[in-house]
Motif scaffolding. Structure first.
Motif, short mmCIF file in Angstrom:
data_model
loop_
_atom_site.label_atom_id
_atom_site.label_comp_id
_atom_site.label_asym_id
_atom_site.label_seq_id
_atom_site.Cartn_x
_atom_site.Cartn_y
_atom_site.Cartn_z
N ASP A 47 -5.70 -19.16 -6.02
CA ASP A 47 -5.72 -18.85 -4.59
C ASP A 47 -4.30 -18.77 -4.02
O ASP A 47 -4.02 -17.91 -3.17
N ALA A 48 -3.40 -19.62 -4.48
CA ALA A 48 -2.03 -19.60 -3.97
C ALA A 48 -1.34 -18.27 -4.32
O ALA A 48 -0.58 -17.71 -3.52
N ASP A 49 -1.62 -17.77 -5.53
CA ASP A 49 -1.03 -16.50 -5.94
C ASP A 49 -1.64 -15.34 -5.16
O ASP A 49 -0.94 -14.39 -4.79
N ARG A 50 -2.94 -15.40 -4.91
CA ARG A 50 -3.59 -14.34 -4.13
C ARG A 50 -3.06 -14.33 -2.69
O ARG A 50 -2.87 -13.27 -2.10
N LEU A 51 -2.78 -15.51 -2.15
CA LEU A 51 -2.21 -15.59 -0.80
C LEU A 51 -0.81 -14.98 -0.79
O LEU A 51 -0.44 -14.26 0.15
N LEU A 52 -0.04 -15.28 -1.83
CA LEU A 52 1.32 -14.72 -1.90
C LEU A 52 1.27 -13.19 -1.95
O LEU A 52 2.05 -12.52 -1.27
N MET A 53 0.35 -12.65 -2.75
CA MET A 53 0.25 -11.18 -2.83
C MET A 53 -0.18 -10.59 -1.50
O MET A 53 0.28 -9.50 -1.11
N HIS A 54 -1.05 -11.29 -0.79
CA HIS A 54 -1.49 -10.82 0.53
C HIS A 54 -0.32 -10.81 1.51
O HIS A 54 -0.13 -9.83 2.26
N THR A 55 0.51 -11.86 1.49
CA THR A 55 1.67 -11.92 2.39
C THR A 55 2.68 -10.84 2.04
O THR A 55 3.24 -10.19 2.93
N ALA A 56 2.94 -10.64 0.73
CA ALA A 56 3.89 -9.60 0.31
C ALA A 56 3.42 -8.22 0.75
O ALA A 56 4.23 -7.37 1.15
N GLU A 57 2.11 -8.00 0.68
CA GLU A 57 1.59 -6.70 1.14
C GLU A 57 1.82 -6.52 2.63
O GLU A 57 2.16 -5.43 3.10
N ARG A 58 1.63 -7.59 3.40
CA ARG A 58 1.88 -7.51 4.85
C ARG A 58 3.36 -7.26 5.14
O ARG A 58 3.70 -6.52 6.06
N ILE A 59 4.24 -7.86 4.34
CA ILE A 59 5.68 -7.61 4.51
C ILE A 59 5.99 -6.14 4.25
O ILE A 59 6.75 -5.50 4.98
N ARG A 60 5.38 -5.57 3.21
CA ARG A 60 5.64 -4.17 2.88
C ARG A 60 5.10 -3.23 3.94
O ARG A 60 5.77 -2.27 4.33
N THR A 61 3.89 -3.49 4.43
CA THR A 61 3.25 -2.53 5.33
C THR A 61 3.62 -2.75 6.80
O THR A 61 3.65 -1.80 7.58
N ARG A 62 3.89 -3.98 7.19
CA ARG A 62 4.15 -4.27 8.60
C ARG A 62 5.62 -4.50 8.92
O ARG A 62 6.00 -4.53 10.08
N PHE A 63 6.44 -4.68 7.89
CA PHE A 63 7.85 -4.97 8.12
C PHE A 63 8.76 -3.90 7.52
O PHE A 63 9.59 -3.30 8.21
N LEU A 64 8.64 -3.66 6.22
CA LEU A 64 9.53 -2.70 5.57
C LEU A 64 9.19 -1.26 5.90
O LEU A 64 10.04 -0.38 5.79
N ARG A 65 7.97 -0.99 6.32
CA ARG A 65 7.58 0.37 6.67
C ARG A 65 7.87 0.61 8.16
O ARG A 65 7.59 -0.22 9.01
N GLN A 66 8.44 1.77 8.46
CA GLN A 66 8.72 2.17 9.84
C GLN A 66 8.32 3.62 10.04
O GLN A 66 8.49 4.44 9.14
N ASN A 67 7.81 3.92 11.22
CA ASN A 67 7.46 5.30 11.58
C ASN A 67 8.66 5.93 12.26
O ASN A 67 9.12 5.46 13.31
N ALA A 68 9.18 7.01 11.69
CA ALA A 68 10.38 7.65 12.22
C ALA A 68 10.12 8.40 13.52
O ALA A 68 11.08 8.84 14.17
N TYR A 69 8.85 8.57 13.91
CA TYR A 69 8.53 9.36 15.10
C TYR A 69 7.79 8.54 16.16
O TYR A 69 7.05 9.07 16.96
N SER A 70 8.00 7.23 16.15
CA SER A 70 7.39 6.36 17.16
C SER A 70 8.45 5.42 17.72
O SER A 70 9.63 5.49 17.36
#
Length: 538
Positions: free
Chosen positions: A477-500
């Protein structure tokens, strides 16, 4: 453009390469060839002939037409009127050419790069009869928010100084004997402008891209490259940085890019405002354009024309950003010129001096103390277009030897609609430790959050390989939580919309967003340790 007195005729033509029998020419001197007076540059001197690389289309040129030297290398005119102007690689103002020629430009047309009819206001700080030293300020000319400084070219006494409006062709001051001082300077583009000393980069260049500012920061006065294959978003990333970067002046070079992309860029820049000054974005921008249908010799010269203008603004004490899209097209032009000169080819047909010439160009970046005692910086961000996405090709490797920041654009991320498609495992910044200390002063906890973010992303990459074998359900479960957090970092932090509105993220906003994601992860870890089921947490 003055003549050197050296005159002769054309003795041979091979595409853009022309041989002339003009005596007394020097290497890199500009030559006007043919009845149309096409501009070219001396690239080889031999006993019986001189080889000239013509910057323009040579169709219609014939043997026996006149050729004469100008006595000068390729030179730019630096002064009021540069900002908001679009030039080609020879510093010809394209908008002025369009007004004269229409949308289809003909060869051999040379116009003054600075509008000779425009009136400027000169504000003197020295007056008639005063003694001045070399480099001492005589007066200023305002162009928007920028003050162009007019300095004394040598020690002496001023016999006259104007106070009021003038045109660029009129002298603003004079020494006894009639030696005049103008508000513009002429400078050979291939010669770096002098300075007192160069400093180690220590201040960050805020780009507004979270993946860059947070993980791979660029320093003011530093150099960065981002290579990527076709469709990875190089041009969009360059244009986003040009719009939002924290720089006083931006010099943007479209080197061998498609004309429609440059047209879209100019149209957008005309309507956008600068978030740092509140003025129009073009009021801090100079554009140098040599699209893919323009002659290769002018394309090779375009980056030198741009860097000479950028150094001029640096010497005014400004923080200047030079963006080139793309340096690979410049390398291809260099290879084509080298091939027509029948030089010994190096790897993949590029000339053997590719690496040294690229390094000499990138070394013109830096934070310096100018001759007038001010501090200015010139930063470079260069996109690279390796054929087939092969980062082992010569241009990418030559840039890697000098660049301080490497931002690898990943094709898989781009196809997954992740912008900017910066691979966070392959990229690096040599300025990170120095820049992190600066960010830490304004945003406490910055470096600790960056280290924690990198740690989570690295652990996720290792867990991903395990999950592909045993499945995500086979992980703890701890590893699954880590993967979930890393996915949120990739999609909500490292990704940016250049036209918004998310196209720009200030350091405070960046820290706030990553802090929220990391805090949520720590709280979830704590509750998981207390016995709460992972499914309930997610």
């Amino acid at each position: 453009m003055r003549e050197s007195g050296a005159k002769g005729t054309i003795t041979g033509i091979s595409g853009p390469t022309v041989t002339v029998d003009t005596p007394g020419l020097k290497l890199c001197e500009m030559v006007l060839v043919g009845a149309a007076q096409l501009a070219g540059e001396v690239v080889r001197l031999e006993r019986e002939r001189t080889v000239v690389q013509v910057y323009e289309e040579t169709r219609g040129l014939s043997v026996g037409e006149p050729a004469r030297g100008t006595g000068l290398p390729l030179t730019v005119r630096l002064g009021p009127g540069l900002i908001s102007t679009m030039y080609d690689g020879l510093q010809r103002p394209l908008e002025s050419l369009r007004q004269v020629e229409g949308p289809f430009l003909r060869s051999g047309r040379l116009l003054e790069p600075l509008d000779p009819q425009r009136n400027w206001q000169f504000t003197p700080v020295r007056h008639r009869g005063e003694a001045v030293r070399k480099g001492e300020l005589i007066g200023t000319v305002a162009e928007g928010a920028l003050l162009h400084e007019v300095v004394a070219p040598r020690e002496g006494t001023l016999e006259s100084v104007i106070d009021g409006t003038f045109t660029i062709e009129r002298a603003v001051a004079a020494y006894p004997g009639g030696e005049e001082i103008f508000a513009f300077q002429s400078w050979p583009v291939r010669r770096p402008r002098p300075y007192r000393r160069k400093f180690s980069p220590a201040q960050p260049l805020v780009t507004g891209q979270r993946a860059i500012d947070f993980l791979f920061p660029i320093a003011r006065g530093g150099t960065a490259i981002f290579p990527g294959g076709f469709g990875t978003g190089k041009t969009i990333l360059e244009q986003s940085i040009a719009k939002y970067a924290d720089a006083d002046l931006v010099v943007y070079v479209g080197c061998g890019e498609r004309g429609n992309e440059m047209a879209e860029l100019l149209e957008e820049f005309r309507t956008m405002g600068d978030r740092w000054t509140g003025r129009g974005l073009l009021e801090r921008t100079v554009v140098v354009v040599n699209t893919s249908n323009m002659p290769v010799a002018a394309r090779e010269a375009s980056i030198y024309t741009a860097v000479a203008m950028a150094e001029y603004f640096r010497d005014q004490g400004k923080n200047v950003l030079l963006l080139a899209d793309s340096i690979s097209r410049w390398g291809e032009a260099l290879r084509e010129i080298s091939s027509t000169l029948e030089e010994m080819p190096g790897e993949e047909g590029y000339p053997t001096y590719l690496a040294s010439r690229l390094a000499a160009f990138m070394e013109r970046a830096g934070t310096v103390e100018t001759l007038s005692g001010k501090t200015g910086s010139l930063s470079m961000i260069l996109s690279v277009s390796p054929p087939g996405g092969d980062f082992t090709e010569p241009v990418t490797q030559a840039c890697l030897r000098t660049a301080g920041v490497f931002l690898m654009l990943d094709t898989a991320l781009a196809h997954g609609r992740h912008f900017p498609a910066i691979n966070w495992f392959q990229s690096y910044s040599l300025y990170r430790d120095r820049i992190a200390r600066h960010y830490e002063e304004s945003v406490p906890g910055w470096e600790a959050m960056a280290a924690r973010c990198r740690e989570l992303l690295q652990k996720e990459e290792a867990l991903r390989e395990v999950a592909e074998i045993v499945g995500a359900e086979g992980l703890q479960d701890a590893d699954r939580l880590l993967m979930h957090t890393a996915e949120r970092i990739r999609t909500r932090f490292l990704r940016q919309n250049a036209y918004s509105e998310d196209a720009f993220s200030a350091p405070e906003q960046t820290a706030e967003r990553i802090a929220a994601l990391l805090e949520a992860h720590e709280q979830a870890q704590q509750r998981l340790a207390e016995g709460v089921l992972l499914e309930d947490l997610l």
